[in-house]
Design a protein around this motif. Structure first.
Motif, PDB file in Angstrom:
ATOM      1  N   SER A 138       0.832  -1.205   0.000  1.00  6.81           N
ATOM      2  CA  SER A 138       0.000   0.000   0.000  1.00  6.81           C
ATOM      3  C   SER A 138       0.865   1.253   0.000  1.00  6.81           C
ATOM      4  O   SER A 138       0.531   2.256  -0.640  1.00  6.81           O
ATOM      5  N   LEU A 139       1.985   1.202   0.714  1.00  8.38           N
ATOM      6  CA  LEU A 139       2.906   2.335   0.747  1.00  8.38           C
ATOM      7  C   LEU A 139       3.466   2.624  -0.644  1.00  8.38           C
ATOM      8  O   LEU A 139       3.529   3.780  -1.071  1.00  8.38           O
ATOM      9  N   VAL A 140       3.884   1.579  -1.341  1.00  5.58           N
ATOM     10  CA  VAL A 140       4.392   1.753  -2.711  1.00  5.58           C
ATOM     11  C   VAL A 140       3.305   2.333  -3.608  1.00  5.58           C
ATOM     12  O   VAL A 140       3.556   3.224  -4.431  1.00  5.58           O
ATOM     13  N   GLN A 141       2.087   1.831  -3.434  1.00  2.60           N
ATOM     14  CA  GLN A 141       0.976   2.327  -4.242  1.00  2.60           C
ATOM     15  C   GLN A 141       0.702   3.801  -3.957  1.00  2.60           C
ATOM     16  O   GLN A 141       0.465   4.591  -4.880  1.00  2.60           O
ATOM     17  N   LYS A 142       0.764   4.192  -2.690  1.00  2.00           N
ATOM     18  CA  LYS A 142       0.444   5.560  -2.303  1.00  2.00           C
ATOM     19  C   LYS A 142       1.537   6.541  -2.702  1.00  2.00           C
ATOM     20  O   LYS A 142       1.267   7.582  -3.318  1.00  2.00           O
ATOM     21  N   GLU A 143       2.797   6.223  -2.348  1.00  2.00           N
ATOM     22  CA  GLU A 143       3.878   7.188  -2.532  1.00  2.00           C
ATOM     23  C   GLU A 143       4.464   7.188  -3.937  1.00  2.00           C
ATOM     24  O   GLU A 143       4.932   8.221  -4.406  1.00  2.00           O
ATOM     25  N   TRP A 144       4.463   6.034  -4.612  1.00  2.00           N
ATOM     26  CA  TRP A 144       5.126   5.950  -5.914  1.00  2.00           C
ATOM     27  C   TRP A 144       4.140   5.947  -7.080  1.00  2.00           C
ATOM     28  O   TRP A 144       4.317   6.691  -8.043  1.00  2.00           O
ATOM     29  N   VAL A 145       3.117   5.104  -6.982  1.00  2.00           N
ATOM     30  CA  VAL A 145       2.166   5.001  -8.109  1.00  2.00           C
ATOM     31  C   VAL A 145       1.221   6.196  -8.104  1.00  2.00           C
ATOM     32  O   VAL A 145       1.193   6.986  -9.058  1.00  2.00           O
ATOM     33  N   ALA A 146       0.435   6.342  -7.013  1.00  2.00           N
ATOM     34  CA  ALA A 146      -0.467   7.488  -6.927  1.00  2.00           C
ATOM     35  C   ALA A 146       0.324   8.791  -6.795  1.00  2.00           C
ATOM     36  O   ALA A 146      -0.155   9.859  -7.200  1.00  2.00           O
ATOM     37  N   GLY A 147       1.549   8.701  -6.261  1.00  2.00           N
ATOM     38  CA  GLY A 147       2.384   9.887  -6.100  1.00  2.00           C
ATOM     39  C   GLY A 147       2.957  10.428  -7.388  1.00  2.00           C
ATOM     40  O   GLY A 147       3.637  11.460  -7.360  1.00  2.00           O
ATOM     41  N   GLY A 148       2.737   9.750  -8.501  1.00  4.78           N
ATOM     42  CA  GLY A 148       3.127  10.288  -9.795  1.00  4.78           C
ATOM     43  C   GLY A 148       4.559  10.043 -10.206  1.00  4.78           C
ATOM     44  O   GLY A 148       5.093  10.765 -11.062  1.00  4.78           O
ATOM     45  N   HIS A 149       5.229   9.029  -9.619  1.00  3.68           N
ATOM     46  CA  HIS A 149       6.597   8.724 -10.044  1.00  3.68           C
ATOM     47  C   HIS A 149       6.598   8.287 -11.505  1.00  3.68           C
ATOM     48  O   HIS A 149       5.768   7.478 -11.928  1.00  3.68           O
TER      49      HIS A 149
END
Length: 472
Positions: A421-432
């Motif tokens: 969930s952290l990867v999804q929140k910070e990287w995927v949804a975070g626009g990386h």
């Protein structure tokens, strides 16, 4: 037979020099070439995955000292991965079944994981790309996850060699269209079910409810609110459709500069302090525009910085932290220490391995990442201060630092579902920018930077069983 003069001790006759020359290759010594029987091995395909090409009687080599040994099998290429299906499956399976990847096996190589492909022609190693006039007798694949695979094609039919080598080169190294990526086929074929309890499942952060649940979990709902102002990506393609901002912030402020200059909530600590990130406003030369930007930011800071109740420390990651070229240069040198083809290279490198590791500057990159994360933690925990991470687009170093902070401070992020969930929140949804930073489309390597590498390496090594069981 040997003569008497050779066996006996008298006569002063000297033994002749051995004249026997072996024309048998090492692969033929350690494998039974007389009868290579192909066994039926099941190829496990994901939903939407299609088989593209295959080759039988391929020898997967294992480098060991000065000789080679291997196992026969089938080499296949799908629109998702390169897979080796060995005749003796038991010899290829790992004993650590509890850590087994559910999507790819030990002998599977996702297409996007391929870094370089080499061919061996008459014992000479050459880089492969484009259309080949001559096909190699051995294929060497260097992976981005630091694995190296050797496949001997000497005993494979010529037409199958052409098909598998051309297919692998085309589907891994050739430029491709976005819609050709496997994820689109997979998303169409798989049926997604919304989990009832987000605590034990990966939260995708693609709905307003997901962000509200995260606010409740971290006790951040008192000071922050989830907004849908970017629904349909009408304000900014870089921001997610839903995200969290400080409660007093007017939603119309988000669209003024297309999401730039807006503090985006990442995570809240149990003492009420929060970690936020913000993308910088464009650096314009016009004095009028600069004054407009300054007035806008002053208003934003008055919202989030209200002493003595809300104190914010700003960390400008674009100016006083790492640069993306530094990360990529260090990682390129670092990975060369692992992409070794034979034992000779290994021993040559082993003698000076620590000095080469130090000269790569990768350890310094890791040290600076940890140091910055600890500085942020001290502000949140010891100083009771909010921290605002600022970067040009807030999608590279912001993702790295905020992920490390949450893994260190939040036990939920040290569980399998929490980490995903952290990867999804910070990287995927975070626009990386995964497409550019990982060069998935193989269209240009100018923007390719392994920003995720130091964060992922640190997170996995902080706890040996980080992704297998819940943290205490």
């Amino acid at each position: 037979m040997l003569g008497k003069g050779v066996v006996g001790g008298g006569g002063g006759t000297r033994a002749p020099k051995p004249s026997f020359v072996s024309y048998v290759r090492p692969e033929e010594i350690h494998t039974n070439e007389k009868e290579v029987t192909e066994k039926e091995v099941t190829l496990h395909l994901l939903p939407g995955e299609q088989l593209l090409c295959e080759a039988s009687t391929v020898l997967k080599c294992v480098q060991e000292d000065s000789c080679q040994r291997g196992i026969y099998g089938k080499l296949v290429c799908t629109d998702f991965k390169i897979a080796f299906l060995g005749d003796d499956e038991s010899a290829l399976e790992s004993d650590e079944t509890q850590f087994k990847n559910k999507i790819i096996g030990e002998n599977d190589i996702p297409l996007h994981c391929v870094d370089q492909i080499y061919g061996v022609f008459d014992e000479k190693k050459k880089t492969l790309f484009g259309q080949l006039k001559k096909y190699p007798e051995k294929l060497i694949i260097h992976c981005k996850d630091l694995r190296v695979f050797h496949f001997c094609l000497r005993y494979t039919k010529e037409e199958e060699v052409k098909r598998i080598v051309s297919g692998i080169i085309h589907h891994t190294l050739a430029p491709k269209l976005l819609k050709r990526l496997f994820l689109f086929s997979y998303a169409t074929a798989v049926h997604s079910n919304t989990p009832t309890n987000p605590q034990n499942h990966t939260v995708m952060f693609d709905t307003l409810e997901d962000w509200c649940w995260e606010l409740e979990r971290t006790k951040g709902s008192m000071k922050y609110k989830a907004v849908s102002v970017n629904e349909g990506y009408r304000v900014c393609e870089r921001l997610p459709a839903h995200f969290v901002v400080p409660a007093p912030l007017p939603e119309e402020s988000v669209s003024r500069f297309q999401g730039h200059g807006i503090p985006i909530w990442c995570w809240s600590y149990h003492n009420g302090c929060a970690l936020l990130k913000m993308s910088a406003l464009p650096r314009e030369q016009d004095d009028g525009i600069l004054q407009t930007h300054k007035n806008f930011l002053d208003g934003i800071y008055r919202v989030i910085h209200r002493p003595p109740y809300e104190i914010v420390k700003t960390e400008d990651l674009s100016s006083n932290f790492l640069s993306l070229p530094d990360i990529q240069t260090a990682y390129s040198k670092f990975k060369q220490l692992f992409l070794i083809d034979n034992s000779t290279e290994f021993w040559d490198t082993d003698i000076k391995w620590f000095s080469l590791l130090e000269s790569s500057s990768w350890l310094d990159i890791i040290r600076r990442c940890l140091k910055k994360a600890i500085e942020v933690i001290e502000c949140l925990d010891a100083q009771n201060t909010n921290v605002l991470l600022v970067e040009e687009n807030a999608s590279d170093l912001c993702c790295l630092v905020s992920s490390l902070v949450q893994v260190m401070m939040d036990p939920h992020c040290r569980t399998r579902a929490g980490f995903q969930s952290l990867v999804q929140k910070e990287w995927v949804a975070g626009g990386h920018c995964f497409l550019d930073r990982c060069n998935h489309l193989r269209q240009s390597d100018k923007e390719e930077v392994s920003v995720l590498a130091p964060g992922a390496g640190l997170c996995v090594r902080m706890h040996p069983a980080l992704l297998s069981r819940k943290a205490a």
